[in-house]
Design a protein around this motif. Structure first.
Motif, PDB file in Angstrom:
ATOM      1  N   ASP A   3      15.492 -32.830 -54.575  1.00 14.06           N
ATOM      2  CA  ASP A   3      16.175 -31.648 -54.068  1.00 14.06           C
ATOM      3  C   ASP A   3      17.682 -31.818 -53.996  1.00 14.06           C
ATOM      4  OD1 ASP A   3      13.942 -30.135 -53.847  1.00 14.06           O
ATOM      5  OD2 ASP A   3      13.625 -30.543 -51.730  1.00 14.06           O
ATOM      6  N   ILE A   4      18.180 -33.017 -54.273  1.00 15.94           N
ATOM      7  CA  ILE A   4      19.618 -33.269 -54.258  1.00 15.94           C
ATOM      8  C   ILE A   4      20.134 -33.074 -55.677  1.00 15.94           C
ATOM      9  CG2 ILE A   4      21.414 -34.987 -53.790  1.00 15.94           C
ATOM     10  CD1 ILE A   4      19.458 -36.307 -51.846  1.00 15.94           C
ATOM     11  N   PRO A   5      21.235 -32.349 -55.849  1.00 19.74           N
ATOM     12  CA  PRO A   5      21.764 -32.120 -57.201  1.00 19.74           C
ATOM     13  C   PRO A   5      21.977 -33.426 -57.968  1.00 19.74           C
ATOM     14  CG  PRO A   5      22.922 -30.780 -55.599  1.00 19.74           C
ATOM     15  CD  PRO A   5      22.031 -31.696 -54.818  1.00 19.74           C
ATOM     16  N   LEU A   6      21.762 -33.371 -59.278  1.00 21.03           N
ATOM     17  CA  LEU A   6      21.784 -34.553 -60.134  1.00 21.03           C
ATOM     18  C   LEU A   6      23.063 -35.374 -60.003  1.00 21.03           C
ATOM     19  CD1 LEU A   6      20.341 -36.207 -62.293  1.00 21.03           C
ATOM     20  CD2 LEU A   6      21.376 -34.741 -64.007  1.00 21.03           C
ATOM     21  N   LYS A   7      24.225 -34.746 -60.048  1.00 20.37           N
ATOM     22  CA  LYS A   7      25.480 -35.498 -59.969  1.00 20.37           C
ATOM     23  C   LYS A   7      25.605 -36.218 -58.636  1.00 20.37           C
ATOM     24  CE  LYS A   7      30.518 -35.163 -60.332  1.00 20.37           C
ATOM     25  NZ  LYS A   7      30.648 -36.433 -59.740  1.00 20.37           N
ATOM     26  N   LEU A  78      17.953 -22.309 -50.993  1.00 20.51           N
ATOM     27  CA  LEU A  78      18.235 -23.750 -51.009  1.00 20.51           C
ATOM     28  C   LEU A  78      19.162 -24.132 -52.150  1.00 20.51           C
ATOM     29  CD1 LEU A  78      14.738 -25.198 -50.069  1.00 20.51           C
ATOM     30  CD2 LEU A  78      16.749 -24.897 -48.607  1.00 20.51           C
ATOM     31  N   ASN A  79      19.016 -23.478 -53.300  1.00 19.36           N
ATOM     32  CA  ASN A  79      19.868 -23.777 -54.436  1.00 19.36           C
ATOM     33  C   ASN A  79      21.338 -23.479 -54.133  1.00 19.36           C
ATOM     34  OD1 ASN A  79      20.184 -24.723 -57.099  1.00 19.36           O
ATOM     35  ND2 ASN A  79      20.397 -22.613 -57.816  1.00 19.36           N
ATOM     36  N   VAL A  80      21.583 -22.404 -53.388  1.00 18.22           N
ATOM     37  CA  VAL A  80      22.945 -22.038 -53.001  1.00 18.22           C
ATOM     38  C   VAL A  80      23.516 -23.090 -52.044  1.00 18.22           C
ATOM     39  CG1 VAL A  80      24.311 -20.292 -51.792  1.00 18.22           C
ATOM     40  CG2 VAL A  80      22.516 -19.591 -53.376  1.00 18.22           C
ATOM     41  N   ILE A  81      22.683 -23.587 -51.144  1.00 17.06           N
ATOM     42  CA  ILE A  81      23.120 -24.629 -50.212  1.00 17.06           C
ATOM     43  C   ILE A  81      23.426 -25.917 -50.967  1.00 17.06           C
ATOM     44  CG2 ILE A  81      22.419 -26.038 -48.238  1.00 17.06           C
ATOM     45  CD1 ILE A  81      20.745 -23.608 -47.310  1.00 17.06           C
ATOM     46  N   LYS A  82      22.595 -26.269 -51.938  1.00 15.68           N
ATOM     47  CA  LYS A  82      22.846 -27.467 -52.750  1.00 15.68           C
ATOM     48  C   LYS A  82      24.198 -27.376 -53.448  1.00 15.68           C
ATOM     49  CE  LYS A  82      17.991 -27.997 -53.904  1.00 15.68           C
ATOM     50  NZ  LYS A  82      17.017 -27.971 -54.997  1.00 15.68           N
ATOM     51  N   ILE A  85      27.024 -28.024 -51.111  1.00 14.05           N
ATOM     52  CA  ILE A  85      27.179 -29.463 -50.841  1.00 14.05           C
ATOM     53  C   ILE A  85      27.967 -30.124 -51.966  1.00 14.05           C
ATOM     54  CG2 ILE A  85      25.932 -31.664 -50.715  1.00 14.05           C
ATOM     55  CD1 ILE A  85      23.779 -30.195 -49.115  1.00 14.05           C
ATOM     56  N   VAL A  86      27.648 -29.787 -53.199  1.00 17.07           N
ATOM     57  CA  VAL A  86      28.336 -30.385 -54.345  1.00 17.07           C
ATOM     58  C   VAL A  86      29.816 -30.007 -54.348  1.00 17.07           C
ATOM     59  CG1 VAL A  86      28.475 -30.389 -56.866  1.00 17.07           C
ATOM     60  CG2 VAL A  86      26.248 -30.548 -55.750  1.00 17.07           C
ATOM     61  N   ARG A  87      30.142 -28.786 -53.959  1.00 11.62           N
ATOM     62  CA  ARG A  87      31.538 -28.334 -53.925  1.00 11.62           C
ATOM     63  C   ARG A  87      32.338 -28.947 -52.782  1.00 11.62           C
ATOM     64  NH1 ARG A  87      29.197 -23.219 -54.319  1.00 11.62           N
ATOM     65  NH2 ARG A  87      29.751 -22.873 -52.149  1.00 11.62           N
ATOM     66  N   PHE A  95      29.229 -29.073 -44.180  1.00 10.49           N
ATOM     67  CA  PHE A  95      28.546 -30.092 -44.978  1.00 10.49           C
ATOM     68  C   PHE A  95      27.368 -30.660 -44.198  1.00 10.49           C
ATOM     69  CE2 PHE A  95      27.748 -34.534 -45.956  1.00 10.49           C
ATOM     70  CZ  PHE A  95      27.472 -34.462 -47.313  1.00 10.49           C
ATOM     71  N   LYS A  96      27.599 -31.008 -42.941  1.00 10.63           N
ATOM     72  CA  LYS A  96      26.533 -31.588 -42.115  1.00 10.63           C
ATOM     73  C   LYS A  96      25.382 -30.608 -41.942  1.00 10.63           C
ATOM     74  CE  LYS A  96      29.608 -34.641 -39.559  1.00 10.63           C
ATOM     75  NZ  LYS A  96      30.149 -34.995 -38.243  1.00 10.63           N
TER      76      LYS A  96
END
Length: 108
Positions: A3-7, A78-82, A85-87, A95-96
């Motif tokens: 569930d954590i983005p690849l990068k 959830l995808n929008v939240i991910k 986080i990446v941004r 972030f927290k």
């Protein structure tokens, strides 16, 4: 980890030493323990049941402040939240909270 983005996964795995349970950043080590996670994110330790924690007062604005990072009227998926986080460039309140939303979504 799926569930954590690849990068973000790649970056974390590059600096995490799983044998010693430390994250190494710029030559400095951060021990990954239940206490360090509690200190960083405020997640309770010691068997605390989340439903037994005090609820936020009705006039607390933290939810409204968190929602402001997303497009007005949009469904917060959830995808929008991910992506938020990446941004992120700093470990601020959003972030927290974003991290905790993803974390608790996985365990509930």
């Amino acid at each position: 980890m799926t569930d954590i983005p690849l990068k973000l996964r790649f970056d974390i795995l590059q600096i995490f030493d799983s044998e010693r349970m430390v994250i190494v950043v710029e030559g400095k080590e951060l021990k990954v323990t239940a206490q360090s996670i509690h200190d960083m994110l405020g997640i309770p330790t010691g068997g605390t049941i989340l439903t037994q924690l005090d609820q936020c007062p009705k006039d607390d604005t933290c939810y409204d402040e968190w929602k402001e990072q997303f497009q007005e009227g949009a469904i917060i998926r959830l995808n929008v939240i991910k992506k938020a986080i990446v941004r992120t460039t700093e470990t601020d309140f959003n972030f927290k909270l974003n991290f905790l939303v993803l974390f608790f979504q996985r365990i509930l």
